[in-house]
Design an enzyme around this catalytic site. Sequence first.
Site, PDB file in Angstrom:
ATOM      1  N   SER A  25       1.643   1.654  -0.005  1.00 14.29           N
ATOM      2  CA  SER A  25       1.213   0.255  -0.087  1.00 14.29           C
ATOM      3  C   SER A  25      -0.300   0.118  -0.092  1.00 14.29           C
ATOM      4  CB  SER A  25       1.731  -0.532   1.124  1.00 14.29           C
ATOM      5  OG  SER A  25       3.111  -0.651   1.077  1.00 14.29           O
ATOM      6  N   HIS A  55       2.534  -2.224  -4.657  1.00  9.28           N
ATOM      7  CA  HIS A  55       2.791  -0.957  -5.337  1.00  9.28           C
ATOM      8  C   HIS A  55       2.564  -1.149  -6.827  1.00  9.28           C
ATOM      9  CE1 HIS A  55       4.703   1.510  -2.091  1.00  9.28           C
ATOM     10  NE2 HIS A  55       4.709   0.318  -1.535  1.00  9.28           N
ATOM     11  N   HIS A  77      11.850   1.995  -1.831  1.00  7.45           N
ATOM     12  CA  HIS A  77      12.189   2.252  -0.437  1.00  7.45           C
ATOM     13  C   HIS A  77      13.696   2.125  -0.219  1.00  7.45           C
ATOM     14  CE1 HIS A  77       8.090   0.682  -0.620  1.00  7.45           C
ATOM     15  NE2 HIS A  77       7.833   1.374   0.480  1.00  7.45           N
ATOM     16  N   TYR A  79      15.062   0.436   1.968  1.00  7.84           N
ATOM     17  CA  TYR A  79      15.434  -0.939   2.321  1.00  7.84           C
ATOM     18  C   TYR A  79      15.613  -1.855   1.108  1.00  7.84           C
ATOM     19  CZ  TYR A  79      10.377  -1.936   1.861  1.00  7.84           C
ATOM     20  OH  TYR A  79       9.096  -2.047   1.395  1.00  7.84           O
ATOM     21  N   GLU A  80      15.180  -1.396  -0.086  1.00  5.90           N
ATOM     22  CA  GLU A  80      15.302  -2.286  -1.243  1.00  5.90           C
ATOM     23  C   GLU A  80      16.750  -2.444  -1.684  1.00  5.90           C
ATOM     24  OE1 GLU A  80      12.107  -1.603  -4.258  1.00  5.90           O
ATOM     25  OE2 GLU A  80      11.283  -0.354  -2.658  1.00  5.90           O
ATOM     26  N   ALA A 107       1.424   3.537   4.259  1.00  7.28           N
ATOM     27  CA  ALA A 107       0.799   2.686   5.272  1.00  7.28           C
ATOM     28  C   ALA A 107       1.683   2.764   6.507  1.00  7.28           C
ATOM     29  CB  ALA A 107       0.718   1.254   4.762  1.00  7.28           C
ATOM     30  N   MET A 202       8.126   2.791   6.950  1.00  7.85           N
ATOM     31  CA  MET A 202       9.420   2.526   6.301  1.00  7.85           C
ATOM     32  C   MET A 202       9.667   3.429   5.092  1.00  7.85           C
ATOM     33  SD  MET A 202       9.294  -1.622   6.338  1.00  7.85           S
ATOM     34  CE  MET A 202       8.644  -2.534   7.748  1.00  7.85           C
ATOM     35  N   SER A 203       8.942   4.520   4.990  1.00  6.90           N
ATOM     36  CA  SER A 203       9.076   5.342   3.777  1.00  6.90           C
ATOM     37  C   SER A 203       8.917   6.816   4.098  1.00  6.90           C
ATOM     38  CB  SER A 203       8.008   4.924   2.757  1.00  6.90           C
ATOM     39  OG  SER A 203       6.717   5.302   3.212  1.00  6.90           O
ATOM     40  N   ASN A 226      -2.158  -1.079  11.151  1.00  6.68           N
ATOM     41  CA  ASN A 226      -1.992  -1.945  12.340  1.00  6.68           C
ATOM     42  C   ASN A 226      -1.569  -1.082  13.525  1.00  6.68           C
ATOM     43  OD1 ASN A 226       0.600  -1.982  10.513  1.00  6.68           O
ATOM     44  ND2 ASN A 226       1.333  -2.276  12.608  1.00  6.68           N
ATOM     45  N   HIS A 238       3.501  -8.017   5.988  1.00  5.07           N
ATOM     46  CA  HIS A 238       3.228  -7.227   4.780  1.00  5.07           C
ATOM     47  C   HIS A 238       1.865  -7.610   4.194  1.00  5.07           C
ATOM     48  CE1 HIS A 238       4.075  -4.586   1.475  1.00  5.07           C
ATOM     49  NE2 HIS A 238       4.092  -5.561   0.588  1.00  5.07           N
TER      50      HIS A 238
HETATM   51  N1  HPA Z   1       5.919  -0.604  10.969  1.00  3.72           N
HETATM   52  C1  HPA Z   1       6.584  -0.170   9.877  1.00  3.72           C
HETATM   53  N2  HPA Z   1       6.000   0.016   8.709  1.00  3.72           N
HETATM   54  C2  HPA Z   1       4.677  -0.245   8.629  1.00  3.72           C
HETATM   55  C3  HPA Z   1       3.942  -0.695   9.718  1.00  3.72           C
HETATM   56  C4  HPA Z   1       4.593  -0.885  10.961  1.00  3.72           C
HETATM   57  O1  HPA Z   1       4.007  -1.281  11.979  1.00  3.72           O
HETATM   58  N3  HPA Z   1       2.663  -0.855   9.282  1.00  3.72           N
HETATM   59  C5  HPA Z   1       2.640  -0.508   7.976  1.00  3.72           C
HETATM   60  N4  HPA Z   1       3.863  -0.129   7.562  1.00  3.72           N
END
Ligand code: HPA
Length: 266
Positions: A25, A55, A77, A79-80, A107, A202-203, A226, A238
Amino acid sequence: MTEAAEIIRARAGAEPITLGLVLGSGLGHIAEAIEGVSIPYAELPGFPHAGVSGHNPKLVIGTLEGVRLAVLGGRAHYYEAGDASVMRTPIETLRDLGARHVIFTNAAGSFRKDVLPGELLLLSDHINFSGRNPLIGEPTDARFVNMVDAYDPALREALLTAADEEGVALPSGVYAWYSGPSFETPAEIRAIRLLGADAVGMSTVPEVILARFFGLKVAAISTITNMAAGLSDENISHEHTKAMAPLGAAKLENVLRRYLRGLGAG
Ligand code: HPA
């Protein structure tokens, strides 16, 4: 050979690539720096839609710092659509194009006070907390992939050296995969932290399993966007991920370029 690999070779030449690079991302712009041929995923059979904003769903094959490589500008991903093997064909295609190793980027949210938003984390290992596996259904014995040293020690060492030469801090840590797409609860973050993870995302994990399945050596670098849920007052979203990823992206690009220069020279 995948049909996609045949199409790519017909358009970009059959000269083998040295490595594959998968962009996470907010990191898509690295692909713009490459001199070469760009092919939208939509023209490559078996490649996913990769519809997540931030993306850039195209494959770019060409040269960066003197090294021939293919960049996947976006990933799909789990989750998609609930398919953990959604990146199987793109990763198999990298192998078919001649790649010996692949570097994943993503990310991620950090748990560590010494790894802050805007900084990088080199993955030393992972925890597949989603419990999903992209090799479920694979009928051959090759499915029993050994995941010890899944993140290749020599490749990691080379990236650490490149980071050091660039003056970029590159701590190592363990990445936990939660499926998403909702972010984690603070309790989930406390739980996975106790289990030994340093960051969450998540990836990447299903792709690393696939890459090992296809015999590729793997490295992965997170850009921390973060602090994970409950660890700071930031509002995790996001939008926030996309806004923060470029902070780490410049460092990441410097490290990758330095690493590639070393490869080219070697
Ligand atoms: N959690 C899950 N996926 C992420 C996060 C997070 O805090 N930050 C960026 N992708």
